[in-house]
Each structure stands twice: as structure tokens, then as C-alpha cells.
Design an enzyme around this catalytic site. Structure first.
Site, short mmCIF file in Angstrom:
data_model
loop_
_atom_site.label_atom_id
_atom_site.label_comp_id
_atom_site.label_asym_id
_atom_site.label_seq_id
_atom_site.Cartn_x
_atom_site.Cartn_y
_atom_site.Cartn_z
N SER A 73 -14.58 -28.32 -35.91
CA SER A 73 -15.88 -28.04 -36.54
C SER A 73 -15.69 -27.31 -37.86
O SER A 73 -14.70 -26.61 -38.07
CB SER A 73 -16.76 -27.19 -35.63
OG SER A 73 -16.98 -27.83 -34.40
N1 SAH Z 1 -14.56 -26.78 -30.55
C1 SAH Z 1 -13.72 -27.73 -31.22
C2 SAH Z 1 -14.53 -28.85 -31.84
C3 SAH Z 1 -14.09 -30.13 -31.29
S1 SAH Z 1 -15.09 -31.55 -31.61
C4 SAH Z 1 -12.79 -27.06 -32.21
O1 SAH Z 1 -12.92 -25.84 -32.43
O2 SAH Z 1 -11.89 -27.72 -32.76
C5 SAH Z 1 -15.77 -31.83 -30.01
C6 SAH Z 1 -14.80 -32.07 -28.88
O3 SAH Z 1 -15.59 -32.30 -27.71
C7 SAH Z 1 -13.91 -33.29 -29.03
O4 SAH Z 1 -12.58 -32.91 -28.91
C8 SAH Z 1 -14.34 -34.19 -27.87
O5 SAH Z 1 -13.27 -34.94 -27.31
C9 SAH Z 1 -14.90 -33.19 -26.88
N2 SAH Z 1 -15.84 -33.72 -25.89
C10 SAH Z 1 -16.81 -34.65 -26.05
N3 SAH Z 1 -17.46 -34.85 -24.89
C11 SAH Z 1 -16.91 -34.03 -23.96
C12 SAH Z 1 -17.13 -33.78 -22.57
N4 SAH Z 1 -18.06 -34.42 -21.88
N5 SAH Z 1 -16.34 -32.88 -21.96
C13 SAH Z 1 -15.37 -32.21 -22.62
N6 SAH Z 1 -15.10 -32.40 -23.93
C14 SAH Z 1 -15.86 -33.29 -24.59
#
Ligand code: SAH
Length: 224
Positions: A73
Site C-alpha cells: 500500500s
Molecule cells: N498490507 C499489505 C498490502 C498488501 S495488498 C502491505 O503492507 O504490503 C493486499 C493483500 O491482501 C495482497 O497480498 C492479497 O493477496 C491479500 N488478500 C486478498 N484477499 C485476501 C484474503 N481473503 N485473505 C488474506 N489475504 C488476502
């Protein structure tokens, strides 16, 4: 705020620190007022969480690719969601969407006890290694489907979803303590940030805030 990094991690030079300082000033100018969050983000090298190719851009206020078509993000979004959570030391916090592990590390630096779930096995493994090398003791990584939450460790003081949910995840509401807060971006293709507070066993308040664009929150896990 001091971190003791393992020598497995890249170096954190004065140049990185200088770029980080500028990023923090820009977050403060964009309305992030919580000093604890600003100092945690100033202490935490974001370039550790990105591929070497993006190292130069790590301190721009932008999202970046982290593999498996996912992104880390934007720093403003991390600070904004963290500010809405209003973390107190020792609180039990659940994050959905570990991704790079950066948001989980920010929460851990605020002394929360963090549980974070990722559905992509490869991202889960990579984030686990980075968080271990940062010597952050209070983060536990899980491979799983965040739509289900983490019943065995519920209830949580705070829950943060870092992927865009089409609807408010009901299981997560039920895993909040009374007085607990769920911060979740809801909608498709862009999302409104919701701050949901559990008022009693059956009542919740729902504050609808700014608009964002996250990768989608999907069901099931992806192996390998
Ligand atoms: N918090 C992260 C942002 C990652 S983007 C950071 O600091 O880098 C969002 C993430 O959510 C992705 O890696 C995606 O694979 C994950 N995601 C999407 N749906 C999900 C679910 N149902 N359960 C767990 N993770 C999920």
C-alpha cells in the site's frame, strides 16, 4: 524508536533515512497527526519490503508491485488506516492481507500484538522472513482466507483489512471485542473506507470515510 536488523537485510543508509524523513514530512502535511505513527514509519525502512529494482522509489508516496499481482500500500494509506485504528500498546490486532509485511511491521512497532493473514503462500513466506529479520517478536503470520478471520485468536481489539472487500466481511465483525474497531475498504472497483465500531453484542456503528483503490479481497488460498 530503534530497530535491530539482522544482517540478512539490505543496508539502511543516511540517504535512505533522508528520503524517509521527507516522506514523513509529506504524510504530516497530508493530515497524519499521530506522532507515534510518524515516528514508527520514520524508523522502518520501507525499501526492505520492496524488490531491489524499486529501491530508489521506496520513499515516494506510491504503491508498488510485490509479486503475485499484489501491491504494497501507499504510505499515506498505511498511515491513514493505522490512525483510524487508534492502536494502544498490547492490543490484539488482526490484519487481513499481509502482502509485503510492511503494514504488519508498522502495527508491531506501535507495540500491538499482531496476527496477519495472507492468501498467497509465496507472499506469506516472504513477509514472514522479512519480519523475522527485523526482529519484531510480536507478529504472527498465517496463510489463510481472511474472509473467515482467525477464530482461534478472537476476539480482537482492532481489525484492519488491506484489500478491497465487495461487502463488509460479517465474520470479522463478530471477531471484534465490544468497543473494538474494524477498518475496511468496501466497494468495487474503488472503495470507501469504513470505520466500524462494535457498540454491543449486536450493535455496530459504521462511519464512511475517504475513497481509495485497493487490490481485491478474494476468497480461498493460493499455494506455491
Ligand atoms: N498490507 C499489505 C498490502 C498488501 S495488498 C502491505 O503492507 O504490503 C493486499 C493483500 O491482501 C495482497 O497480498 C492479497 O493477496 C491479500 N488478500 C486478498 N484477499 C485476501 C484474503 N481473503 N485473505 C488474506 N489475504 C488476502
Amino acid at each position: 524508536m530503534q530497530l535491530k536488523f539482522s544482517n540478512q537485510l539490505p543496508s539502511d543508509t543516511y540517504r535512505h533515512k533522508g528520503m524517509r524523513r521527507k516522506l514523513i514530512d509529506s504524510l504530516a502535511a497530508k493530515g497524519i497527526k499521530d506522532e507515534r505513527i510518524l515516528s514508527a514509519m520514520e524508523a522502518l525502512p520501507r525499501h526492505f519490503f520492496l524488490d531491489k529494482a524499486f529501491e530508489e522509489m521506496a520513499y515516494e508516496d506510491k504503491p508498488f508491485q510485490i509479486g503475485s499481482q499484489q501491491t504494497i500500500s501507499q504510505p499515506f494509506t498505511v498511515a491513514y488506516q493505522t490512525q483510524l485504528l487508534d492502536i494502544k500498546p498490547r492490543e490484539k490486532v488482526l490484519e487481513i492481507g499481509t502482502g509485503s509485511g510492511y503494514q504488519a511491521a508498522v502495527l508491531a512497532m506501535l507495540n500491538a500484538r499482531v496476527f496477519t493473514i495472507e492468501r498467497h503462500e509465496s507472499l506469506h513466506q516472504k513477509a514472514k522472513t522479512i519480519l523475522k529479520n527485523l526482529n519484531l517478536q510480536n507478529v504472527r503470520c498465517r496463510l489463510g482466507d481472511g474472509w473467515k478471520g482467525l477464530r482461534e485468536f478472537a476476539p480482537f481489539d482492532k481489525i484492519i483489512v488491506t484489500a478491497g472487500a465487495e461487502t463488509i466481511p460479517e465474520a470479522l465483525k463478530t471477531q471484534l471485542k465490544i468497543g473494538g474497531i474494524l477498518v475496511v475498504p468496501v466497494g468495487s472497483p474503488s472503495q470507501q473506507m469504513h470505520k466500524i465500531t462494535r457498540i454491543s453484542e449486536t450493535e455496530f456503528s459504521d462511519e464512511v470515510l475517504n475513497q481509495f483503490r485497493f487490490v481485491p479481497m478474494l476468497k480461498g488460498i493460493v499455494k506455491g
